[in-house]
Design a protein around this motif. Sequence first.
Motif, short mmCIF file in Angstrom:
data_model
loop_
_atom_site.label_atom_id
_atom_site.label_comp_id
_atom_site.label_asym_id
_atom_site.label_seq_id
_atom_site.Cartn_x
_atom_site.Cartn_y
_atom_site.Cartn_z
N GLN A 378 80.48 -40.75 12.83
CA GLN A 378 79.41 -40.71 13.83
C GLN A 378 78.02 -40.71 13.20
OE1 GLN A 378 80.06 -37.58 16.72
NE2 GLN A 378 82.24 -38.00 16.87
N GLY A 379 77.95 -40.88 11.88
CA GLY A 379 76.65 -40.98 11.22
C GLY A 379 76.05 -39.69 10.74
N ASP A 380 76.80 -38.57 10.84
CA ASP A 380 76.25 -37.29 10.41
C ASP A 380 76.00 -37.27 8.90
OD1 ASP A 380 76.19 -36.28 12.93
OD2 ASP A 380 78.12 -35.25 12.81
N GLY A 381 76.89 -37.91 8.12
CA GLY A 381 76.70 -37.92 6.67
C GLY A 381 75.40 -38.60 6.29
N GLU A 382 75.09 -39.71 6.94
CA GLU A 382 73.84 -40.43 6.64
C GLU A 382 72.63 -39.61 7.05
OE1 GLU A 382 73.44 -44.60 7.10
OE2 GLU A 382 75.55 -44.86 7.60
N ARG A 383 72.72 -38.91 8.18
CA ARG A 383 71.59 -38.07 8.61
C ARG A 383 71.32 -36.96 7.62
NH1 ARG A 383 73.41 -39.58 13.86
NH2 ARG A 383 74.98 -37.95 13.98
N ILE A 384 72.40 -36.35 7.09
CA ILE A 384 72.21 -35.30 6.10
C ILE A 384 71.61 -35.89 4.82
CG2 ILE A 384 73.40 -33.62 4.63
CD1 ILE A 384 75.46 -33.30 6.90
N LEU A 385 72.11 -37.04 4.40
CA LEU A 385 71.58 -37.69 3.20
C LEU A 385 70.08 -37.96 3.33
CD1 LEU A 385 71.75 -39.16 0.49
CD2 LEU A 385 72.61 -41.18 1.72
N LYS A 386 69.66 -38.49 4.47
CA LYS A 386 68.24 -38.77 4.68
C LYS A 386 67.41 -37.49 4.62
CE LYS A 386 68.85 -43.02 7.36
NZ LYS A 386 68.71 -43.67 8.70
N ARG A 387 67.94 -36.41 5.19
CA ARG A 387 67.21 -35.13 5.16
C ARG A 387 67.09 -34.62 3.74
NH1 ARG A 387 65.97 -32.00 9.47
NH2 ARG A 387 64.95 -30.06 8.90
N ILE A 388 68.17 -34.76 2.95
CA ILE A 388 68.13 -34.34 1.55
C ILE A 388 67.10 -35.17 0.77
CG2 ILE A 388 69.46 -34.36 -0.60
CD1 ILE A 388 70.17 -31.99 1.10
N GLU A 389 67.07 -36.48 1.03
CA GLU A 389 66.08 -37.33 0.37
C GLU A 389 64.66 -36.89 0.71
OE1 GLU A 389 66.85 -41.37 1.39
OE2 GLU A 389 68.81 -41.43 0.41
N GLN A 390 64.43 -36.55 1.98
CA GLN A 390 63.10 -36.09 2.40
C GLN A 390 62.72 -34.79 1.68
OE1 GLN A 390 63.54 -35.80 6.63
NE2 GLN A 390 63.36 -38.02 6.97
N ARG A 391 63.70 -33.87 1.56
CA ARG A 391 63.42 -32.62 0.86
C ARG A 391 63.07 -32.88 -0.61
NH1 ARG A 391 67.64 -27.79 2.07
NH2 ARG A 391 65.99 -26.65 0.99
N ALA A 392 63.83 -33.78 -1.23
CA ALA A 392 63.58 -34.09 -2.64
C ALA A 392 62.20 -34.74 -2.83
CB ALA A 392 64.68 -35.00 -3.18
N LYS A 393 61.84 -35.65 -1.93
CA LYS A 393 60.51 -36.28 -2.01
C LYS A 393 59.41 -35.25 -1.87
CE LYS A 393 61.62 -40.91 -0.25
NZ LYS A 393 61.39 -41.86 0.88
N SER A 394 59.57 -34.34 -0.91
CA SER A 394 58.54 -33.33 -0.68
C SER A 394 58.37 -32.40 -1.88
CB SER A 394 58.86 -32.51 0.57
OG SER A 394 60.00 -31.68 0.36
N MET A 395 59.40 -32.31 -2.72
CA MET A 395 59.33 -31.48 -3.93
C MET A 395 58.79 -32.28 -5.12
SD MET A 395 63.02 -29.61 -3.27
CE MET A 395 63.00 -28.43 -4.61
N GLY A 396 58.47 -33.56 -4.90
CA GLY A 396 57.87 -34.38 -5.95
C GLY A 396 58.84 -35.02 -6.90
#
Length: 446
Positions: A378-396
């Motif tokens: 249902q796409g939950d794995g991709e949603r989590i991946l995108k959120r993790i990517e956003q967190r990593a970007k925000s940490m530089g």
Amino acid sequence: MDLVFPHTFVPWFRSVAPYIHAHRGKTFVVAIAGELIAAGKLSTFAQDLALIHAMGIKVVLVHGFRPQVEEQLAAKGHVSRFSHGMRVTDPVALDCAQEAAGQLRYEIEAAFSQGLPNTPMAGSQIRVVSGNFITARPVGIVDGVDFQHTGLVRKIDAPGIRRAVDFGALVMLSPFGFSPTGEAFNLSMEDVAASTAIALQADKLIYITEVKGIPLDPSDPDSDIDQELALADAEKLLASLPNPTQPTDTAFYLQHAVKAGKNGVDRVHIVPFSVDGSILMESFTHDGVGTMIVDEKLESLREATSDDVGGVLQLIEPFEKDGTLVKRDRTEIERDIGHYTVIEHDGVIFGCAALYPYPEARTAEMAALTVSPHVQGQGDGERILKRIEQRAKSMGFDSIFVLTTRTMHWFIKRGFQQVDADWLPEARKRKYNWDRRSQVLVKKLS
């Protein structure tokens, strides 16, 4: 006698366990239309509600009695009168309502007193408590129509109901209320249920009704139902509909659901009694069988807190056992819970992943990416991946990496590239399990 096979029973029981944990100690206001009782479904419904009660859920039951009152009026040769979607309760109708309510209370108490061996009610020991918990006021005269003994809820004795349910009783409310002067008023089941749920700030308000839910196309009652409706969308839909005159009108139950939702009841369900076990399926399965109205979409993607440790453990345990994930003990997860992102639905965690930073190498590891088998695809794995990517970007960070033995192709499809284990940051390389031989995959963050 049919055998219950472990390969079907065990996975099913495990799938409902998260809901049992999530609902324990919560308060459900359950409202049943009188049509359910007239259809001969009270006995099986009582069994289902007894199971819910046995799971540690506090239950307040509100019953309706429209068809029963109609039957009493017909027996006396008296014609029903309705206006503005409400019954005009003259003295004869009031007598009929009181007689119907008394008979139904007797039948409901009898249903919850069943204790035959080899039935779901065996050993249930449910105590049903009822009383003068409702203070009412008259509807009065509306557009020239005198509603006489028809009333509206003025006040619910929430402390009294809480004491009873905390003691372990099932509280039963009839659609009757009394004024401070002792005058009786005929109320609607829907108003009593919504008012009670608001007063108790119940976790769920569940209408068990003659309709199957809110249709996706209100102009076509036979269309598929909307399984989950945001409160804001429900308000817009209600504003577009004509005032209801019949219980089968889309706006009839929806108006009470919106009222409850706007006043602090997180989840309101409209569920058909025609489906056997509908209250169990609505409460203990992911999709349910009716319509759920919520203040916001139930699926929530967020950073984890200490309250999520148990849910994360329960989610990843099967994957640790089959070797998909590396074993993590509770202490480790409690220590690292701030690194986790979770996705939940109706209070149950269905997916998670952790992000471990390696700032000296400007990268971070995504670990323990897990989605429950019950909602995969249902796409939950991709949603989590995108959120993790956003967190990593925000940490530089410039990249994220994963270590996997079985899901390499899933990550490659999503922009990861395989690298040698020597690529790993020194701190992570020292913890690398060379015997496990996990593949290392890296994704650069643009």
